[in-house]
Design a protein around this motif. Structure first.
Motif, PDB file in Angstrom:
ATOM      1  N   ASN A 514       0.842  -1.146  -0.075  1.00  0.00           N
ATOM      2  CA  ASN A 514       0.060   0.102  -0.007  1.00  0.00           C
ATOM      3  C   ASN A 514       0.916   1.263  -0.030  1.00  0.00           C
ATOM      4  O   ASN A 514       0.596   2.346  -0.557  1.00  0.00           O
ATOM      5  N   ALA A 517       2.186   1.930  -3.404  1.00  0.00           N
ATOM      6  CA  ALA A 517       1.289   2.597  -4.222  1.00  0.00           C
ATOM      7  C   ALA A 517       1.170   3.988  -4.167  1.00  0.00           C
ATOM      8  O   ALA A 517       1.132   4.841  -4.935  1.00  0.00           O
ATOM      9  N   THR A 520       3.941   5.821  -5.580  1.00  0.00           N
ATOM     10  CA  THR A 520       3.754   5.934  -6.828  1.00  0.00           C
ATOM     11  C   THR A 520       2.967   7.271  -7.376  1.00  0.00           C
ATOM     12  O   THR A 520       3.025   7.816  -8.183  1.00  0.00           O
ATOM     13  N   HIS A 528      -1.552   9.706 -12.996  1.00  0.00           N
ATOM     14  CA  HIS A 528      -1.017   8.577 -13.452  1.00  0.00           C
ATOM     15  C   HIS A 528      -1.154   8.213 -14.907  1.00  0.00           C
ATOM     16  O   HIS A 528      -1.939   8.620 -15.520  1.00  0.00           O
ATOM     17  N   VAL A 536      -0.303   0.268 -10.182  1.00  0.00           N
ATOM     18  CA  VAL A 536      -0.995   0.701  -8.798  1.00  0.00           C
ATOM     19  C   VAL A 536      -2.274  -0.552  -8.844  1.00  0.00           C
ATOM     20  O   VAL A 536      -2.341  -0.862  -7.836  1.00  0.00           O
ATOM     21  N   CYS A 539      -0.690  -3.589  -7.545  1.00  0.00           N
ATOM     22  CA  CYS A 539      -0.350  -3.526  -6.070  1.00  0.00           C
ATOM     23  C   CYS A 539      -1.914  -3.584  -5.296  1.00  0.00           C
ATOM     24  O   CYS A 539      -1.790  -4.525  -4.191  1.00  0.00           O
ATOM     25  N   ASN A 570      -5.816   6.374  -5.536  1.00  0.00           N
ATOM     26  CA  ASN A 570      -5.089   6.222  -6.718  1.00  0.00           C
ATOM     27  C   ASN A 570      -6.091   5.876  -8.020  1.00  0.00           C
ATOM     28  O   ASN A 570      -5.936   5.409  -9.059  1.00  0.00           O
TER      29      ASN A 570
END
Length: 798
Positions: A514, A517, A520, A528, A536, A539, A570
């Motif tokens: 987590n 992610a 990222t 993204h 992600v 993940c 995300n």
């Protein structure tokens, strides 16, 4: 030796040998009670008691009750001094510790002299010596110089003892007594030892050699019997002695042909700093020793022990190691070898690089592998590992030592191997300052952690599992591949497959993924790309697959919630919904009692905490277009309604009240917090009246549930709970409700009255609450509270 006393070729009576043993180690037993009892006897009774003790001593020795006999010897030895001291008591009370002979009365002096005269009449030398030495302290009653005059005389008496082994223990005993009663008289102690040196060659004489042949005793074994006595004598002499005394001792050793036994005791007695400074001199003396009597490897071991505590001159260090290892590596007996190698490994680690350590480890493997000799040397091998990791804090250097991992392979007994692995991991966690991605370290420590993990079975204690999991988690936290997030995730996937039997490790891996992610997201600043979005989602998939394998239900609930929050952050909306649905469906499985640190606890407080966190998240979770309005909230309310709550618990009402807080926040035009790039329901519905109507319907249903629960608390034994809950619900309405609504306004008045109805409300709390309402009513937009305040009476308990 080591607490065991050996009487070898001793011509004195066994009773007096016991006296030696008791005085070499007087703290072994205590007979204070018997002493005090004897001091209160009359002279006649006292003599009878002595006779009884004498007979008891003989009987105990004859019946092989050595411990009892030793206790009697100690008792009698202490009794004489205490008896005479008790005679000195007069109107002044007891004598001070530093009393002088002038303070002693004539009766006590006469009794003391009588003791010494009786001892002088003993014909046999050894009994006379030991008994006089035992009461040497009594000379304080007669003369200030009595002890200093007696010590040289007693030292000279020992020259008459023919057996050298008996004589050396007599000297050790005299040193023991001398240090106890007159530690300042070091000259007498030195004279005692030098006397011993004059008779040193006697132990190699024909008489002793003939006795050893008759008794089938080898010279090396016989000589080891001298070590405890010589060590004690030298330790007494070397205590706070100047360095010049060591020089004198070394010279005397050389005059005696560098006797190994004596040289070993010298190295054991003097300060390590003195020995280390003369390391090359000692090595030269060791080389010239005769190995037939006392093995040279024991001498090198004693030298190594000193060098582990003090550093030799830098210019001599390599030569010292080479000279020592030449002897050690030639040892054929594995136990002799490993006992020496264990000592010298520390010296090698302390002063040299991984190259020299690798050479030493290779030699140890070579000696201990044949015939699986390592199986009898696990303590020494563990000690070697401990010393290496004590000095090598850089694990990239440690694991680049070629023979380190092959050395670990010698630990084939599982329990020992696991202990070694734990030591390595503890050192890594303690000393590794920065995260690492070094493949050498990772591969080695994965192997070490895998060894610890695979030792877990059905019989493993929970504490042991927690410790192993903590060490493995410490390693996982220290692994970082920087911006190579895909490699980091691959490592976590591998770790999950390797450590699947330790639940705390799986929990840590979910948290780590987590966090990966979220890192990222941070790098991409929330925007993204196709690649990072796919990463992600990978993940999120890792977490969704891993969480169901956990047995702890609250670990699963909290991880579903945390992972759903990460997915939402995300922009993985469908994955977030899946996590939240899984959490909702898991609530009915929560048991009434859960195990917390080995104790059974009610689960409802933990469930209440979980729901509060969940509600905070649900505020910003957008509705699924195909699932209907507030589908997650409705599902959660159904679960709460169907869950079987404890009869004496009000947590259900507290949870419903928190649902009202959530629903109240959902009616706002703009929610108080959001997730970047995620449209919550305030944006999706835009304050639509149908949406608000649905919220109001849910609020009415929840309020009805709360009021029903309050009605069930109308019995006498639950009226206090009813009062507390009514006030709690009133405060919630005050904080989150629109009291311009007449129905809600009236409900709040009813709750206020119910809280006070039976006299259980706290008057101070009610007063402060009413004052708060009045203050709030003065604000322009809160004027409607003025009327409410007028409708809220304060009632006394009476």
């Amino acid at each position: 030796n080591n607490g065991t006393y050996v009487c070898f070729t001793c011509r004195c009576s066994s009773i007096f040998f016991l006296l030696v043993a008791s005085l070499l180690n007087p703290a072994v037993f205590s007979c204070q009670g018997s002493q005090k009892e004897l001091l209160n006897l009359t002279q006649q009774d006292y003599m009878h008691r002595i006779e009884d003790l004498n007979q008891s001593l003989k009987d105990a020795w004859a019946s092989d009750q050595k411990v009892k006999a030793l206790k009697i010897v100690i008792q009698v030895r202490k009794l004489v001094y205490e008896r005479i001291l008790s005679m000195c008591l007069d109107n002044r009370g007891s004598l001070p510790d530093n009393f002088t002979p002038e303070s002693v009365n004539d009766t006590a002096k006469e009794t003391c002299l009588n003791w010494f005269f009786k001892i002088a009449s003993i014909r046999e030398l050894i009994p006379r010596f030991y008994v006089e030495a035992a009461i040497l302290k009594c000379n304080k009653f007669l003369s200030q110089t009595g002890i200093s005059e007696c010590l040289p005389r007693l030292t000279a008496m020992i020259r008459g003892i023919g057996d050298p082994l008996v004589a050396v223990y007599a000297r050790a005993y005299l040193c023991r007594v001398g240090m106890e009663v007159a530690p300042h008289l070091k000259e007498s102690l030195n004279k005692n030892f030098f006397d011993f040196l004059l008779t040193f060659k006697q132990m190699h004489g024909d008489t002793v050699q003939n006795q050893l042949v008759v008794q089938c005793v080898e010279i090396p074994l016989y000589l080891t019997l001298y070590s405890p006595a010589i060590d004690w004598i030298l330790q007494c002499i070397a205590y706070r002695a100047p360095e010049i005394l060591l020089t004198e001792m070394m010279e005397r050793c050389k005059k005696l042909g560098n006797n190994a036994l004596l040289l070993n005791s010298v190295m054991s007695a003097f300060r390590a700093e003195f020995i280390a400074a003369r390391s090359m001199d000692f090595i030269g003396m060791i080389k010239e020793c005769d190995e037939s009597g006392f093995p040279k490897h024991l001498l090198f071991r004693s030298l190594g022990l000193n060098l582990a505590m003090a550093d030799p001159p830098e210019c001599d260090r390599l030569q010292i190691l080479n000279e020592a290892w030449k002897v050690i590596t030639k040892l054929k007996n594995p136990q002799d070898y490993i006992n020496c190698a264990d000592v010298w490994v520390e010296y090698t680690c302390r002063h040299f690089t991984k190259r020299e350590v690798n050479t030493v480890l290779a030699d140890v493997i070579k000696h201990m592998t044949p015939d699986r000799a390592f199986e009898d040397a696990y303590p020494q091998l563990q000690s070697i590992i401990q010393k290496i990791i004590t000095y090598f804090h850089d694990f990239s250097v440690l694991f680049s030592v070629e023979k380190f991992l092959p050395f670990l392979d010698m630990f084939q007994k599982e329990s020992v191997r696991v202990e070694v692995c734990k030591c390595i991991m503890e050192a890594f966690i303690k000393h590794q300052q920065d995260a690492t991605k070094d493949p050498v370290i990772l591969n080695a420590l994965l192997h070490v952690c895998k060894t610890m993990h695979d030792s877990v079975n059905a019989l493993t204690l929970e504490d042991e599992k927690r410790m192993l999991a903590s060490l493995i988690n410490g390693f996982i936290k220290m692994v970082s591949f920087g911006r190579d997030f895909e490699q980091q995730l691959s490592f976590y996937v591998e770790a999950r497959s390797m450590f699947c039997n330790l639940e705390p490790v799986l929990v840590q891996l979910v948290h780590s993924v987590n966090q990966l992610a979220m890192e990222t997201r941070k790098v991409m600043k929330g925007n993204h790309s196709r690649k990072t979005a796919a990463f992600v989602r990978a993940c999120v998939a890792f977490c969704f697959i891993t969480i169901p394998s956990l047995t702890s239900i609250f670990a699963r609930l909290n991880l579903y919630l945390n992972s759903g929050q990460v997915a939402l952050a995300n922009q993985c909306l469908s994955q977030a919904d899946a996590f939240f649905k899984a959490a909702v469906s898991l609530v009915p499985e929560v048991p009434k009692m859960i195990n917390i640190d080995g104790k059974m606890r009610p689960s409802e407080p933990f469930l209440l905490e979980f729901f509060c966190n969940f509600f905070s998240t649900l505020l910003i979770v957008p509705d699924h277009p195909e699932q209907g309005v507030l589908f997650l909230v409705r599902g959660l309310l159904n679960v709460i309604q169907d869950y079987t709550w404890e009869d004496n618990s009000d947590d259900k009402v507290r949870i419903y009240t928190n649902v009202l807080h959530l629903l109240s926040a959902m009616t706002q035009e703009t929610y108080i917090y959001h997730i970047d790039k995620v449209d919550s329901n305030d944006t999706l519905y835009g304050g639509d009246s149908k949406f608000l109507t649905e919220i109001n319907k849910l609020c009415e249903a929840v309020i009805a549930q709360i009021l029903d629960h309050l009605k069930t608390l109308g019995l006498e034994e639950t009226l206090k709970r009813q009062s507390q809950l009514a006030l709690y619900f009133f405060n919630s309405i005050l904080a989150h409700g629109d009291l311009r609504n007449n129905r809600l306004n009236q409900l709040s008045v009813n709750l206020w009255n119910l809280a006070q109805k039976h006299g259980f409300a706290d008057t101070k709390t009610m007063v402060k609450t009413l004052e708060y309402i009045k203050r709030q009513s003065k604000q322009p937009e809160m004027s409607h509270l003025t009327e409410l305040a007028l409708r809220l009476p304060l009632q006394s308990r009476t």
